[in-house]
Design a protein around this motif. Sequence first.
Motif, PDB file in Angstrom:
ATOM      1  N   LYS A   1     114.026  14.323  -7.654  1.00 29.06           N
ATOM      2  CA  LYS A   1     114.536  15.620  -7.255  1.00 29.06           C
ATOM      3  C   LYS A   1     113.622  16.795  -7.563  1.00 29.06           C
ATOM      4  CE  LYS A   1     118.839  18.265  -7.444  1.00 29.06           C
ATOM      5  NZ  LYS A   1     120.197  18.301  -8.007  1.00 29.06           N
TER       6      LYS A   1
ATOM      7  N   ASN B   1     114.946  16.207  -1.214  1.00 26.45           N
ATOM      8  CA  ASN B   1     116.286  16.532  -1.670  1.00 26.45           C
ATOM      9  C   ASN B   1     117.397  15.970  -0.788  1.00 26.45           C
ATOM     10  OD1 ASN B   1     116.149  18.203   0.526  1.00 26.45           O
ATOM     11  ND2 ASN B   1     116.445  20.123  -0.595  1.00 26.45           N
ATOM     12  N   ASN B   2     117.038  15.226   0.243  1.00 20.78           N
ATOM     13  CA  ASN B   2     118.061  14.565   1.047  1.00 20.78           C
ATOM     14  C   ASN B   2     118.380  13.167   0.517  1.00 20.78           C
ATOM     15  OD1 ASN B   2     115.426  13.821   1.820  1.00 20.78           O
ATOM     16  ND2 ASN B   2     116.154  13.029   3.783  1.00 20.78           N
TER      17      ASN B   2
ATOM     18  N   THR C   1     113.884  11.740  11.827  1.00 16.76           N
ATOM     19  CA  THR C   1     114.032  10.722  10.789  1.00 16.76           C
ATOM     20  C   THR C   1     115.311   9.913  10.966  1.00 16.76           C
ATOM     21  OG1 THR C   1     112.731  11.955   9.161  1.00 16.76           O
ATOM     22  CG2 THR C   1     114.323  10.376   8.306  1.00 16.76           C
TER      23      THR C   1
ATOM     24  N   LYS D   1     111.984  13.614   6.159  1.00 15.67           N
ATOM     25  CA  LYS D   1     112.615  14.925   6.311  1.00 15.67           C
ATOM     26  C   LYS D   1     112.419  15.514   7.707  1.00 15.67           C
ATOM     27  CE  LYS D   1     114.067  17.731   3.740  1.00 15.67           C
ATOM     28  NZ  LYS D   1     115.450  18.250   3.544  1.00 15.67           N
TER      29      LYS D   1
ATOM     30  N   ARG E   1     107.621  13.869   3.129  1.00 16.62           N
ATOM     31  CA  ARG E   1     108.339  14.836   3.963  1.00 16.62           C
ATOM     32  C   ARG E   1     108.255  14.430   5.440  1.00 16.62           C
ATOM     33  NH1 ARG E   1     105.523  19.088   3.017  1.00 16.62           N
ATOM     34  NH2 ARG E   1     106.826  20.097   1.446  1.00 16.62           N
TER      35      ARG E   1
ATOM     36  N   GLU F   1     124.823  10.349   6.608  1.00 16.04           N
ATOM     37  CA  GLU F   1     123.965  11.360   5.990  1.00 16.04           C
ATOM     38  C   GLU F   1     123.419  10.881   4.653  1.00 16.04           C
ATOM     39  OE1 GLU F   1     123.026  14.350   7.142  1.00 16.04           O
ATOM     40  OE2 GLU F   1     124.063  14.087   9.051  1.00 16.04           O
ATOM     41  N   ARG F   2     124.043   9.886   4.064  1.00 19.22           N
ATOM     42  CA  ARG F   2     123.641   9.388   2.755  1.00 19.22           C
ATOM     43  C   ARG F   2     122.803   8.125   2.872  1.00 19.22           C
ATOM     44  NH1 ARG F   2     127.481   7.378   0.156  1.00 19.22           N
ATOM     45  NH2 ARG F   2     126.619   7.680  -1.927  1.00 19.22           N
TER      46      ARG F   2
ATOM     47  N   THR G   1     119.986  10.539  -2.113  1.00 22.18           N
ATOM     48  CA  THR G   1     120.974  10.377  -3.164  1.00 22.18           C
ATOM     49  C   THR G   1     120.309   9.619  -4.307  1.00 22.18           C
ATOM     50  OG1 THR G   1     122.777  10.274  -1.555  1.00 22.18           O
ATOM     51  CG2 THR G   1     123.230   9.428  -3.761  1.00 22.18           C
TER      52      THR G   1
ATOM     53  N   SER H   1     111.828  20.120  -1.832  1.00 16.70           N
ATOM     54  CA  SER H   1     112.412  20.053  -0.498  1.00 16.70           C
ATOM     55  C   SER H   1     111.970  18.817   0.255  1.00 16.70           C
ATOM     56  CB  SER H   1     112.018  21.304   0.305  1.00 16.70           C
ATOM     57  OG  SER H   1     110.610  21.375   0.454  1.00 16.70           O
TER      58      SER H   1
END
Length: 524
Positions: A204, A213-214, A188, A184, A180, A37-38, A216, A210
């Motif tokens: 950010k 924001n995924n 993806t 996003k 996006r 996820e990161r 890091t 939005s």
Amino acid sequence: MGTYINVGNAGFWSARNSEYVDKSGLISVVNGTLFTERRFSCVSRSRRFGKSMAAKMLCAYYDQSCDSRSLFADLQIAGDPSFERHLNKYPVIFLDLSDFVTRFKDEEIVRQMDKQLRKDICAAYPDVPLQDDDDLMAYLIRIVAAKQKQFIFIIDEWDAICREFKPGTKAMDEYVNWLRRMFKGGQTMQVFAGVYMTGILPVKKYKTQSAMNNFTEYSMIKAGPLSQYFGFTKDEVRTLAEKHDMDFDELEKWYDGYQIGRQTSMFNPNSVMQAIYNESCESYWASTGAYDTVANYIQMNYDGLKDDVIRMLAGGRCKVNPTKFQNDMSVIYSKDDVLTVLIHLGYLSYDWNKEECYIPNREVAGEMVNAVEANNWQHVVSAIEASAQLLQATLDGDEKAVAEGIDAAHDEHTSILSYNNENSLACVLSIAYYYARNDYVMHRELATGKGFADIVLIPRKNVDSPAIVLELKCDKDADSAINQIHRKNYPAKVAEYADRLLLVGINYDRETKQHTCRIENYSS
């Protein structure tokens, strides 16, 4: 080899053929994020802090179109358990957005970028034809479905469009939508094994947060586990100094001072390498291209900004709240925003533990003075000029001139401090002796044999000047300050730094609002 896909390892080859400081440990951190996820990382750091070098290194490591084993065999990453697992295993898309900003100044920039990426990637996958209604993401989805191989996407200068086009413009809105769409969307994760973006600004808080924001984020303010890769460490610079017969103390004075995450002593890597190449420690900061921007921010002069700049030029620190900044260099609402921009640009360093900012070193201090002068902050410029005269008067033993100089500094900086005790007097003297920092290291409250010296100036290496001990009093007399220096055995403690000492006693009379001074030559 393409223009944007599978670009090979030539960029990193050039780096390895030059003086190279091993920062390959960054690869291990990125490897740990792949397929998780990161997997989306945005690493923002100041100009000339190795952004592009890191991007080229990652390209060389991941790119399946080349063999980079020999490039990394003697580096730290070669001993990492993840090294073999990911070495040259992926199709890599590499995008340097500064190229597009240079070529396309109009609002077609995002469409041109998407179009040229599609064209180049299509040439690499001729058996997966590009369809008329494909945008880049649609095409990548079909390639991954056909080849069962996910991409690594590396973007250098990701925020170049954001710095060129203001929020609300067509180009900016299209760019945010493109981000996006790429990073996003629902597919993806299927398309990208990892995404690494680097630039000056974090992401950010752009208009539609939005969209990003995924990711890091790692920045000059919060670098996390990447902090050691943001610049050169003290040990790395000491090794370079020994190898090239350079004076480490000079390199430290000019280029050290950045606190990045838990790394409390980081050097500007570009300036260090320039100094080694030119065999001279001087300011290489002007070549970063950020000077005009900094001068403009200082010119905004939000309430208290001048006082903060003066305080920092004198070696002090200022509180700053970086959380309100919208991460957009064209959206500045407060003094905190200005200071935060200067942190991201490298003109200030940030102590995250104390939430304070400060000028890190002599190189940056000189550029800040230039910016101040360019904005006609005449009282600041005058204070700097007076500081040089004050130091000379001190070295000459001219007690009257020193007292008058401190009188003037007191009058000039009453807006900064309530001037009613020895600590506030010490703060004003730190400002008054700003110029001394060129040749001295200034210590406030230096521990001595039987107490603390208010201010001690220790000459830097190769400076043929005496050390200076300043003792400060209020509503007493300058002689009592000198006597206190002797009573507390200050000279014996400071003598380890220099064979010659000047003892300077200064008293402030609250009633007359005048200073008196006594100067004594002391030799052990």
